[in-house]
Design a protein around this motif. Structure first.
Motif, PDB file in Angstrom:
ATOM      1  N   ASN A 200       0.530  -0.928   0.129  1.00 38.91           N
ATOM      2  CA  ASN A 200       0.333   0.039  -0.195  1.00 38.91           C
ATOM      3  C   ASN A 200       0.805   1.205   0.262  1.00 38.91           C
ATOM      4  O   ASN A 200       0.232   2.183  -0.489  1.00 38.91           O
ATOM      5  N   ALA A 201       2.195   1.391   0.911  1.00 39.10           N
ATOM      6  CA  ALA A 201       3.110   2.209   0.898  1.00 39.10           C
ATOM      7  C   ALA A 201       3.733   2.626  -0.202  1.00 39.10           C
ATOM      8  O   ALA A 201       4.287   3.862  -0.368  1.00 39.10           O
ATOM      9  N   ASN A 202       3.767   0.475  -1.190  1.00 38.08           N
ATOM     10  CA  ASN A 202       4.640   1.703  -2.087  1.00 38.08           C
ATOM     11  C   ASN A 202       3.384   2.356  -3.427  1.00 38.08           C
ATOM     12  O   ASN A 202       4.013   2.028  -5.131  1.00 38.08           O
ATOM     13  N   GLY A 203       2.223   2.459  -3.695  1.00 40.45           N
ATOM     14  CA  GLY A 203       1.400   2.697  -4.253  1.00 40.45           C
ATOM     15  C   GLY A 203       0.147   1.388  -4.988  1.00 40.45           C
ATOM     16  O   GLY A 203      -0.563   1.629  -5.612  1.00 40.45           O
ATOM     17  N   TYR A 204       1.202   0.372  -4.117  1.00 38.41           N
ATOM     18  CA  TYR A 204      -0.498  -0.594  -5.202  1.00 38.41           C
ATOM     19  C   TYR A 204      -1.368  -0.889  -3.644  1.00 38.41           C
ATOM     20  O   TYR A 204      -0.672  -1.168  -2.787  1.00 38.41           O
ATOM     21  N   ASP A 205      -2.597   0.013  -4.207  1.00 40.68           N
ATOM     22  CA  ASP A 205      -3.634  -0.204  -3.322  1.00 40.68           C
ATOM     23  C   ASP A 205      -4.057  -1.730  -3.216  1.00 40.68           C
ATOM     24  O   ASP A 205      -5.087  -1.504  -1.745  1.00 40.68           O
TER      25      ASP A 205
END
Lengths: 253, 169
Positions: free
Chosen positions: B72-77
């Motif tokens: 999530n923190a790397n943009g993969y929701d």
């Protein structure tokens, strides 16, 4: 569930899960009470493995049943009459020697059963069994080594484990008794229970002999656990295990 | 061993390599072999397959939460986690580099996993794990069970230190 084969598989998975859940809970009662620190840790570790195995078997049981029950629903919201474990695993711990003898009788059987199940046609069941088999290997090594030490130890330790062996032996008949569930699954999914008995006897009698103990004679064998007929001890165990989940359903922390 | 489907897989693995194992933080969850497969789906969801080290590993839930949080923190929701059991986890998946990290951390690395013939072998046949501190093989296994499911307790008679071994399984 679709048919009698699926129903049998559900029952069978409950048996696999319940044996390990109840025995795991019994072993967890030793936590903080072990005779030496290393054994306190060992019994808690084995308990953790067994409860983990139970989680996977019961999770699979819930999926096969298809009624939306997960492993927690099956563990915490069934009463004793719906539990499918053998009576051996619900018996009180007694002293350390008795706990070890019960564990060895179970482990020697479990490792042989899981070895067969890991090669079964049911892929998910085989996967869970393959993982559990690795753990059962060191479980039986642990309990077996202790039977050797205690049996071939002092007069006192010898007397205690021989007494435990004599008293627990009548509970081993359930390991190999078959019913309709076993007959429906025999071959493809699960081995016939009786097929494991010769190898189990070989392992048990070899360790018993090396431990200078005497193998008890076969006599009356208790039964009924697979069909919900348990000793009075299971209800007390479940009361302790289930109180929190039943008092506070869905509790999280 | 670890399949990498798609060109994005390397980037995803890099994210997951940033997650140390909660119980043995010297290793990350990828080199420990817990992460079996990572894939970026055409619809943008990340599918992750994990396998438990031991059936009752209490760290598994934390690891799953950390995987979701890191992605999530790397943009993969959207992250879809799946637990797989086969093939069963083995310490043979640890690379030599991972084993060296364990030793440097003070844990004797696992030997090759071998299945002994006898279910209850003679007590004297127990392997002597080399001491991670002084490398002596004059050691003794005190217990096959340690502070976590994956470790055994040993004692070194040469440098008189107790130490842990990552069990071969």
């Amino acid at each position: 569930m679709r048919d009698s084969q699926e129903e049998a598989l559900f029952e069978y998975l409950l048996r696999l899960g319940d044996d390990r859940l109840v025995l795991g809970h019994r072993l967890s009662e030793w936590c903080g009470h072990g005779p030496i620190l290393e054994e306190d840790i060992a019994l808690a570790n084995v308990a953790l493995d067994l409860i983990g195995q139970a989680t996977h078997f019961l999770q699979l049981a819930g999926q096969v049943e298809g009624q939306g029950r997960d492993e927690d629903a099956l563990a915490y919201f069934r009463d004793a009459i719906d539990y499918r474990n053998i009576n051996l695993v619900e018996l009180p711990n007694g002293d350390f020697g008795r706990t070890i003898v019960r564990q060895f009788l179970f482990d020697a059987w479990s490792v042989l059963l899981l070895d067969r199940l890991q090669r079964a046609a049911h892929t998910r069941l085989a996967g869970v069994a393959a993982k559990a088999y690795k753990e059962a290997r060191y479980h039986v090594r642990h309990s077996g080594e202790w039977v050797l030490r205690l049996g071939d130890g002092t007069d006192e330790s010898h007397r205690r484990v021989q007494t435990a062996l004599d008293e627990l032996w009548p509970y081993t008949g359930e390991l190999f008794a078959a019913d309709e569930v076993d007959r429906l699954l025999a071959g493809a999914v699960a081995p016939e229970p009786a097929a494991l008995e010769p190898a189990w006897r070989e392992v048990v009698s070899d360790v018993v002999r090396r431990a200078t103990l005497t193998l008890p004679a076969d006599g009356y064998m208790h039964s009924g656990g697979r069909h919900g007929r348990h000793t009075e001890h299971l209800g007390h165990l479940l009361a302790e295990m289930q109180i929190l989940a039943r008092s506070h359903p869905g509790a999280k922390w | 061993m670890v399949s990498r489907a798609g060109a994005e897989a390397d980037a995803l693995f890099e994210v997951l390599r940033g997650i140390p194992d909660p119980e043995v933080p010297a290793l990350d969850i990828v080199e420990l072999g817990i992460v079996r497969r990572v894939e970026l789906r055409p619809d943008g969801a990340v599918a992750v397959e994990v396998t438990p080290t031991y059936s009752g590993c209490p760290a598994m839930h934390v690891i799953e939460q950390e995987i979701v949080a890191a992605l999530n923190a790397n943009g993969y929701d959207r992250v879809e986690l799946r637990t797989v059991y086969s093939p069963a986890w083995t310490t043979d998946w640890l690379s030599d580099a991972a084993k060296a990290k364990l030793k440097a951390y003070g844990i004797a690395p696992p030997d090759h996993a071998v299945v002994e013939q006898a279910l209850v072998p003679l007590l004297s046949s127990v392997r002597r794990a080399p001491c991670p501190y002084c490398s002596s093989s004059n050691t003794e296994r005190k217990s096959e069970f340690g502070s976590t499911a994956c470790k055994a307790i040993h004692y070194c008679h040469h440098c008189h230190q107790p130490f842990e071994e990552f069990k071969a399984i």
